[in-house]
Design a protein around this motif. Structure first.
Motif, PDB file in Angstrom:
ATOM      1  N   TYR A  76       1.063  -1.268  -0.324  1.00 65.16           N
ATOM      2  CA  TYR A  76       0.254   0.088  -0.067  1.00 65.16           C
ATOM      3  C   TYR A  76       1.067   1.038   0.009  1.00 65.16           C
ATOM      4  CZ  TYR A  76      -3.877   3.126   1.870  1.00 65.16           C
ATOM      5  OH  TYR A  76      -4.982   3.927   1.942  1.00 65.16           O
ATOM      6  N   SER A  77       0.772   2.278  -0.687  1.00 62.96           N
ATOM      7  CA  SER A  77       1.536   3.493  -0.763  1.00 62.96           C
ATOM      8  C   SER A  77       1.925   4.328   0.624  1.00 62.96           C
ATOM      9  CB  SER A  77       0.982   4.107  -2.112  1.00 62.96           C
ATOM     10  OG  SER A  77       1.378   3.717  -3.489  1.00 62.96           O
ATOM     11  N   ARG A  78       1.102   4.096   1.562  1.00 61.84           N
ATOM     12  CA  ARG A  78       1.173   4.350   2.505  1.00 61.84           C
ATOM     13  C   ARG A  78       2.510   3.561   3.044  1.00 61.84           C
ATOM     14  NH1 ARG A  78      -0.205   4.268   8.036  1.00 61.84           N
ATOM     15  NH2 ARG A  78      -2.464   3.245   6.729  1.00 61.84           N
ATOM     16  N   LEU A  79       2.897   2.676   2.634  1.00 61.79           N
ATOM     17  CA  LEU A  79       4.065   1.903   3.606  1.00 61.79           C
ATOM     18  C   LEU A  79       5.386   2.043   2.568  1.00 61.79           C
ATOM     19  CD1 LEU A  79       1.249   1.002   4.923  1.00 61.79           C
ATOM     20  CD2 LEU A  79       2.521  -0.945   5.496  1.00 61.79           C
ATOM     21  N   ASN A  80       5.148   1.992   1.052  1.00 61.18           N
ATOM     22  CA  ASN A  80       5.933   1.150   0.387  1.00 61.18           C
ATOM     23  C   ASN A  80       5.429   1.843  -1.264  1.00 61.18           C
ATOM     24  OD1 ASN A  80       4.770  -0.490   0.147  1.00 61.18           O
ATOM     25  ND2 ASN A  80       6.018  -2.038   0.588  1.00 61.18           N
ATOM     26  N   ASN A  81       6.174   2.364  -2.048  1.00 62.99           N
ATOM     27  CA  ASN A  81       6.037   2.598  -3.311  1.00 62.99           C
ATOM     28  C   ASN A  81       6.897   2.522  -4.118  1.00 62.99           C
ATOM     29  OD1 ASN A  81       5.966   4.854  -5.867  1.00 62.99           O
ATOM     30  ND2 ASN A  81       3.075   4.263  -4.948  1.00 62.99           N
ATOM     31  N   PRO A  82       7.503   1.647  -5.824  1.00 62.13           N
ATOM     32  CA  PRO A  82       8.429   1.340  -5.926  1.00 62.13           C
ATOM     33  C   PRO A  82       9.199   3.024  -6.682  1.00 62.13           C
ATOM     34  CG  PRO A  82       6.745  -0.348  -6.829  1.00 62.13           C
ATOM     35  CD  PRO A  82       6.331   1.236  -6.199  1.00 62.13           C
ATOM     36  N   SER A  83       7.980   3.692  -7.370  1.00 59.31           N
ATOM     37  CA  SER A  83       8.203   4.947  -7.358  1.00 59.31           C
ATOM     38  C   SER A  83       9.369   5.524  -6.005  1.00 59.31           C
ATOM     39  CB  SER A  83       7.792   6.576  -7.057  1.00 59.31           C
ATOM     40  OG  SER A  83       6.861   5.887  -8.529  1.00 59.31           O
ATOM     41  N   LEU A  84       8.868   5.964  -4.856  1.00 58.69           N
ATOM     42  CA  LEU A  84       9.999   6.063  -3.704  1.00 58.69           C
ATOM     43  C   LEU A  84      11.101   5.110  -3.639  1.00 58.69           C
ATOM     44  CD1 LEU A  84       7.196   7.711  -1.061  1.00 58.69           C
ATOM     45  CD2 LEU A  84       8.123   8.407  -3.530  1.00 58.69           C
ATOM     46  N   GLU A  85      11.220   3.553  -4.127  1.00 60.90           N
ATOM     47  CA  GLU A  85      11.986   3.114  -3.294  1.00 60.90           C
ATOM     48  C   GLU A  85      12.782   2.884  -4.094  1.00 60.90           C
ATOM     49  OE1 GLU A  85      10.932  -0.566  -2.659  1.00 60.90           O
ATOM     50  OE2 GLU A  85       9.727  -0.713  -0.809  1.00 60.90           O
ATOM     51  N   ILE A  86      13.065   3.432  -4.998  1.00 59.07           N
ATOM     52  CA  ILE A  86      13.935   3.905  -6.214  1.00 59.07           C
ATOM     53  C   ILE A  86      14.905   4.869  -5.979  1.00 59.07           C
ATOM     54  CG2 ILE A  86      15.062   4.188  -8.125  1.00 59.07           C
ATOM     55  CD1 ILE A  86      12.317   2.243  -9.932  1.00 59.07           C
ATOM     56  N   ARG A 265       6.392   7.174  10.088  1.00 55.18           N
ATOM     57  CA  ARG A 265       5.706   7.620   8.552  1.00 55.18           C
ATOM     58  C   ARG A 265       4.781   7.032   8.645  1.00 55.18           C
ATOM     59  NH1 ARG A 265       8.349   7.531   3.117  1.00 55.18           N
ATOM     60  NH2 ARG A 265       8.433   5.074   3.665  1.00 55.18           N
ATOM     61  N   THR A 266       4.874   5.968   8.615  1.00 53.69           N
ATOM     62  CA  THR A 266       3.158   4.787   8.076  1.00 53.69           C
ATOM     63  C   THR A 266       2.359   5.406   8.504  1.00 53.69           C
ATOM     64  OG1 THR A 266       4.542   2.944   7.671  1.00 53.69           O
ATOM     65  CG2 THR A 266       2.716   2.429   8.402  1.00 53.69           C
ATOM     66  N   PHE A 267       2.747   5.450  10.211  1.00 49.05           N
ATOM     67  CA  PHE A 267       1.493   5.812  10.785  1.00 49.05           C
ATOM     68  C   PHE A 267       0.939   7.818  10.926  1.00 49.05           C
ATOM     69  CE2 PHE A 267       2.998   1.852  12.128  1.00 49.05           C
ATOM     70  CZ  PHE A 267       1.471   0.869  12.162  1.00 49.05           C
ATOM     71  N   MET A 268       1.786   8.190  10.633  1.00 47.50           N
ATOM     72  CA  MET A 268       1.582   9.056  10.510  1.00 47.50           C
ATOM     73  C   MET A 268       0.962  10.128   9.420  1.00 47.50           C
ATOM     74  SD  MET A 268       4.565  11.278  12.580  1.00 47.50           S
ATOM     75  CE  MET A 268       3.411  13.133  12.662  1.00 47.50           C
ATOM     76  N   GLY A 269       1.452   8.857   8.926  1.00 51.41           N
ATOM     77  CA  GLY A 269       0.813   9.098   7.120  1.00 51.41           C
ATOM     78  C   GLY A 269       1.916  10.497   6.373  1.00 51.41           C
ATOM     79  N   THR A 270       3.109  10.385   6.588  1.00 49.74           N
ATOM     80  CA  THR A 270       3.872  11.604   6.450  1.00 49.74           C
ATOM     81  C   THR A 270       4.942  11.536   4.952  1.00 49.74           C
ATOM     82  OG1 THR A 270       5.364  10.716   7.874  1.00 49.74           O
ATOM     83  CG2 THR A 270       3.483  12.885   8.089  1.00 49.74           C
ATOM     84  N   MET A 271       4.459  10.630   4.125  1.00 45.47           N
ATOM     85  CA  MET A 271       5.276   9.903   3.286  1.00 45.47           C
ATOM     86  C   MET A 271       4.856  10.804   2.081  1.00 45.47           C
ATOM     87  SD  MET A 271       2.490   8.846   2.885  1.00 45.47           S
ATOM     88  CE  MET A 271       1.024   8.748   1.938  1.00 45.47           C
ATOM     89  N   CYS A 272       6.488  10.545   1.277  1.00 50.89           N
ATOM     90  CA  CYS A 272       5.892  11.333  -0.110  1.00 50.89           C
ATOM     91  C   CYS A 272       5.201  11.007  -0.858  1.00 50.89           C
ATOM     92  CB  CYS A 272       7.746  11.775  -0.821  1.00 50.89           C
ATOM     93  SG  CYS A 272       8.059  12.794  -2.591  1.00 50.89           S
ATOM     94  N   ASP A 273       4.768  11.646  -2.589  1.00 53.98           N
ATOM     95  CA  ASP A 273       4.001  10.845  -3.235  1.00 53.98           C
ATOM     96  C   ASP A 273       4.583  10.805  -4.271  1.00 53.98           C
ATOM     97  OD1 ASP A 273       3.197  12.605  -5.985  1.00 53.98           O
ATOM     98  OD2 ASP A 273       3.293  13.900  -3.593  1.00 53.98           O
ATOM     99  N   PRO A 274       3.824   9.441  -5.009  1.00 50.22           N
ATOM    100  CA  PRO A 274       4.900   9.448  -6.275  1.00 50.22           C
ATOM    101  C   PRO A 274       5.334   9.893  -6.738  1.00 50.22           C
ATOM    102  CG  PRO A 274       3.096   7.602  -5.819  1.00 50.22           C
ATOM    103  CD  PRO A 274       2.910   8.877  -4.823  1.00 50.22           C
ATOM    104  N   ASN A 275       4.072  10.892  -7.617  1.00 46.04           N
ATOM    105  CA  ASN A 275       4.543  12.412  -8.638  1.00 46.04           C
ATOM    106  C   ASN A 275       5.868  12.829  -7.895  1.00 46.04           C
ATOM    107  OD1 ASN A 275       3.905  13.570 -11.431  1.00 46.04           O
ATOM    108  ND2 ASN A 275       3.856  15.325  -9.464  1.00 46.04           N
TER     109      ASN A 275
END
Length: 436
Positions: A76-86, A265-275
């Motif tokens: 789920y993109s709040r936990l992980n996303n390929p755009s952010l992992e790269i 970060r996961t529980f606060m939802g403060t991650m970056c978005d894919p774009n």
């Protein structure tokens, strides 16, 4: 798809970060041969089967240790996303960090990291000045969670800092938070001395973390982890993004500390978005080129400003002759003076405002590290929530103007600065001195 491909060496020779920014952590075969990673604009990911979903969640929530060569899959993109992992794989390269996390803003990175590593009753010892948002969070927001912030001024000697740490009740000091160079004074803090202090007052049961905001020099010109820092923070909006078209942040540290920070970060939802992550990857490809060009221009402009009759003082990292201790820190920590210049104009707020209002090529705006040059008045803008008395103690005056030098031609920038100075006019004391 989350596995990192090791193309970091050729014939046993490690490649430089600026070379790896083009391809590290990504294989074109993953995306129909696309040379650039696509934007994975999705909120959730499909599991192959229920057993896989169970295994992924076990790792995500720390219910078991990963098996050798096992990585958490996409959930789920709040936990992980390929755009952010790269992106995060590439962010580690400049600082030599084990792991990185991207955030929705610099303040998201700061607040999430501090809340992850602190608990009620803790004390944070922090340098002053720091960015106005950081100052407010340290002194006002953390207090609501029972966490105390104690600042130390730029004038504090190592002995005074040691005495301040010693006066904190045993077991309460949990973090030394440092912004170096400081915004907006360019004051340097000795990271090695702070790391030694953290080790002295920390213990295995209650470690004292050294957390460093490295936004002003960025990962090209300073590497705090190599000088004893535990965590490095960035407003990625600034040099990492570099085009004034996104808001983002980053934190880098060891795998163990990043596990705590990423969980928060996961529980606060403060991650970056894919774009935004994709845009940051684009910007990282030119990071060194942009920073080196801006720093070259800034050196020319800072030297020119220092000789100008309307400038009372410059704050630039090669203008430290008055302070051998600062020169020593610069020599040990910094690879370049960077592109941030502050200076005191002769007069006060009125003269500073006339100067700022007269600028044409340089834009009157906050933020920094973009391709365009910016100017602002720290006392009434970025640091306006700090009391005037505290501002003066920190070295922020009503005369101070902060410049972020971009990639324009430096001669054109000085032409703009010249006409802005002309619009101010020479103060009476300067005219008298010239006539004499």
């Amino acid at each position: 798809m989350t596995n990192r491909q090791d193309h970091a060496h050729i014939n046993g020779q490690p490649l430089h970060p600026e070379s790896l920014m083009m391809s590290y952590g990504y294989t074109p075969a993953w995306s129909e041969g696309a040379i650039k990673p696509p934007i994975f604009q999705t909120s959730t990911f499909v599991f192959k089967n229920a057993e896989e979903g169970k295994a992924f969640f076990e790792l995500a929530y720390g219910l078991r240790q990963a098996n050798p060569d096992e990585e958490m899959g996409l959930i789920y993109s709040r936990l992980n996303n390929p755009s952010l992992e790269i992106l995060e794989h590439r962010l580690t390269l400049w600082d030599g960090a084990e792991e990185a996390a991207s955030f929705a803003s610099g303040m998201a990175a700061i607040s999430t990291t501090l809340l992850a590593l602190l608990q009620p009753g803790d004390v944070v010892l922090h340098s002053e000045p720091v960015y106005g948002g950081s100052d407010f969070f340290l002194k006002n927001v953390l207090r609501k969670f029972g966490i105390e912030a104690q600042g130390f001024l730029p004038t504090a000697t190592p002995q005074e800092l040691e005495a301040q740490a010693a006066a904190i009740a045993p077991g309460r000091l949990a973090m030394i938070f440092v912004e170096t160079p400081a915004n907006p004074t360019n004051h340097l803090v000795d990271l090695e001395a702070c790391a030694a202090l953290a080790r002295k007052y920390g213990s295995p049961d209650k470690p004292v973390r050294l957390v460093v905001d490295n936004t002003f020099l960025g990962p090209v010109f300073q590497h705090p982890l190599k000088h004893g820092a535990d965590v490095v923070l960035y407003s990625a909006t600034k040099f990492l993004g570099g085009h004034s078209d996104l808001i983002a942040g980053a934190a880098l540290s060891s795998k163990s500390l990043m596990k705590e920070i990423k969980a928060m970060r996961t529980f606060m939802g403060t991650m970056c978005d894919p774009n935004t992550g994709w845009m940051l990857m684009r910007s990282l490809e030119t990071l060194k080129l942009r920073m080196e060009r801006a720093a070259t221009s800034a050196q020319v402009i800072a030297d020119w400003l220092r000789a100008h009759p309307l400038v009372a003082r410059t704050y630039y990292l090669t203008h430290l002759e008055h302070c051998p201790a600062q020169q020593d820190i610069y020599r040990r920590h910094c690879l370049s003076p960077g592109s941030m210049i502050s200076f005191d104009i002769r007069g006060g707020e009125a003269e500073a405002f006339r100067f700022l209002n007269a600028l044409k090529l340089i834009k009157l705006a906050v933020s920094l590290g973009g391709t365009e040059s910016l100017a602002e008045h720290p006392a009434t803008m970025t640091h306006s929530d700090i009391t005037p008395a505290d501002q003066l103690e920190m070295g922020i005056t009503s005369q101070m103007i902060r410049l972020s030098i971009g990639v324009e031609d430096p001669q054109d920038l000085m032409l703009d600065l010249s006409q802005a100075f002309a619009a101010v006019g020479l103060p009476k004391e300067v005219r008298v001195a010239e006539l004499a």
